[in-house]
Motif scaffolding. Sequence first.
Motif, PDB file in Angstrom:
ATOM      1  N   ALA A   5       0.827  -1.208   0.000  1.00 19.41           N
ATOM      2  CA  ALA A   5       0.000   0.000   0.000  1.00 19.41           C
ATOM      3  C   ALA A   5       0.859   1.254   0.000  1.00 19.41           C
ATOM      4  CB  ALA A   5      -0.937  -0.007   1.209  1.00 19.41           C
ATOM      5  N   VAL A   6       1.900   1.264   0.839  1.00 13.75           N
ATOM      6  CA  VAL A   6       2.805   2.413   0.892  1.00 13.75           C
ATOM      7  C   VAL A   6       3.515   2.587  -0.446  1.00 13.75           C
ATOM      8  CG1 VAL A   6       4.933   3.303   1.931  1.00 13.75           C
ATOM      9  CG2 VAL A   6       3.150   2.309   3.381  1.00 13.75           C
ATOM     10  N   PHE A  11       0.991   3.809  -3.115  1.00 12.98           N
ATOM     11  CA  PHE A  11       0.608   5.187  -2.820  1.00 12.98           C
ATOM     12  C   PHE A  11       1.725   6.156  -3.195  1.00 12.98           C
ATOM     13  CE2 PHE A  11       0.560   8.835   0.103  1.00 12.98           C
ATOM     14  CZ  PHE A  11      -0.672   9.384  -0.236  1.00 12.98           C
ATOM     15  N   ALA A  12       2.964   5.797  -2.879  1.00 14.54           N
ATOM     16  CA  ALA A  12       4.096   6.666  -3.207  1.00 14.54           C
ATOM     17  C   ALA A  12       4.243   6.838  -4.713  1.00 14.54           C
ATOM     18  CB  ALA A  12       5.385   6.094  -2.619  1.00 14.54           C
ATOM     19  N   ILE A  30       1.836   6.696  -6.979  1.00 20.86           N
ATOM     20  CA  ILE A  30       0.755   7.550  -7.485  1.00 20.86           C
ATOM     21  C   ILE A  30       0.896   8.976  -6.965  1.00 20.86           C
ATOM     22  CG2 ILE A  30      -1.744   7.911  -7.490  1.00 20.86           C
ATOM     23  CD1 ILE A  30      -2.054   4.852  -7.269  1.00 20.86           C
ATOM     24  N   ALA A  31       1.156   9.104  -5.666  1.00 21.07           N
ATOM     25  CA  ALA A  31       1.171  10.420  -5.037  1.00 21.07           C
ATOM     26  C   ALA A  31       2.279  11.317  -5.569  1.00 21.07           C
ATOM     27  CB  ALA A  31       1.315  10.273  -3.518  1.00 21.07           C
ATOM     28  N   LEU A  48      -2.311  15.415  -5.545  1.00 20.65           N
ATOM     29  CA  LEU A  48      -1.310  15.020  -4.551  1.00 20.65           C
ATOM     30  C   LEU A  48       0.026  15.680  -4.884  1.00 20.65           C
ATOM     31  CD1 LEU A  48      -2.286  11.237  -4.250  1.00 20.65           C
ATOM     32  CD2 LEU A  48      -2.648  13.021  -2.535  1.00 20.65           C
ATOM     33  N   THR A  83       9.559  10.751  -0.944  1.00 20.01           N
ATOM     34  CA  THR A  83       8.670   9.893  -1.742  1.00 20.01           C
ATOM     35  C   THR A  83       9.453   9.146  -2.803  1.00 20.01           C
ATOM     36  OG1 THR A  83       6.927  11.538  -1.428  1.00 20.01           O
ATOM     37  CG2 THR A  83       6.539   9.853  -3.091  1.00 20.01           C
TER      38      THR A  83
END
Length: 401
Positions: free
Chosen positions: A229-230, A233-234, A236-237, A243, A255
């Motif tokens: 998940a991390v 998320f990194a 995409i973010a 974001l 990131t």
Amino acid sequence: MTYPTLALLGAVIALAAGLVAWGLAAARRTPTLAVTGASRRHWIAVAITVGALFILTAIFDNVMIGLGLFTYAPEFLLGISVGLAPIEDFSYPLAGAVLLPALWVLLARGGADRQRAFSQLVLSSRPVSWINTAYPFGAAYLLTTREIDWLLVLGFLYFLIPYNLAMYGINDVFDYESDIANPRKGGIEGALLHPRLHRATLWAAALTNIPFLLVLGLAGGPATWLALAVSVFAVIAYSAKGLRFKERPFLDSITSSTHFVSPAVVGLTLAGAEFTMPLVLTLAAFFLWGMAAHAFGAIQDIGPDREGGIHSVATVIGARSTVRFALVLWLLAGVAMLFTPWPGPLAAIIVVPYLVNCAPWWNVTDETSGRTNIAWRRFIWLNFFSGALATLILITEWTPA
């Protein structure tokens, strides 16, 4: 699933795809793809490639197995080997050598536009940097389990290509306007994706990532779910609208470093590793290295980023301060490794080439920041040298006395 089943299944699928692509191309009966013309040269090239990859696989597999870097569970093998290398290991170079050229031939049926679109998708994934994310996963998993199994193969393949397509492809889509003014784009440092390819790139990233993520998640537990998940998320973010962590100074470097450290954490959690202090220090050193790499890479883009209204650690604190910030981070990474058990301190040597590459730019100005691209191109190839040193250290650690 046994190792022979997994290996042979991949080879059969690749061979089938190759035959289908060749048949479709030959059916066109055009001078460029006639059976007696380009398709014959295609298979000759494939045969030469397979032969070369087989030889390299035999050499390096025997060396690594002989040194005790990893072992295979005998009950999952066919029992046929070339020296110490199981015959199953040769299915992967066979699959790759057949499938990729076959895919290119198949795309030829759609004309030059489709081939160009495909080449742009591949370019956007930064092939020269694929190993930078696959290696951390593979090393972490292999050194914990000391066995090659289907999870190692699946995870390595995921972090080799689909993960990079998502990470860099999403970036190229949302950075298109600023990339137009960036002379680095359009080569090994990133594609300049035409807007008509943006939707296709995002769909390709989603469709190639989701199946791998589901399987890896099901194979692991809560720790793996959190690590994945991390990681996602990194990815995409960092670039996505709303974001855009890449426009948040210092968070951008954090990131970016997560992009490279998280695959190692995924590998460790999948393998059931215990997060001891030496392991945490090693991951911390890797994280500091990643932050330094991002910060130094941002210096060359100060001009285009400011023109495009993009804020980064380099645009905010300036080229000179960013160089010094990167140097400190690389130095701290080396120091952290000095506090790990032997042969961990040897890894401190790995930061030296980066310090030497970065230090000459100690007094660089914002006006001359673009010239650091020379050092950045050296940095790309330094990663391969550093990977070789890291591999030698890992072999030293796992070789029986």
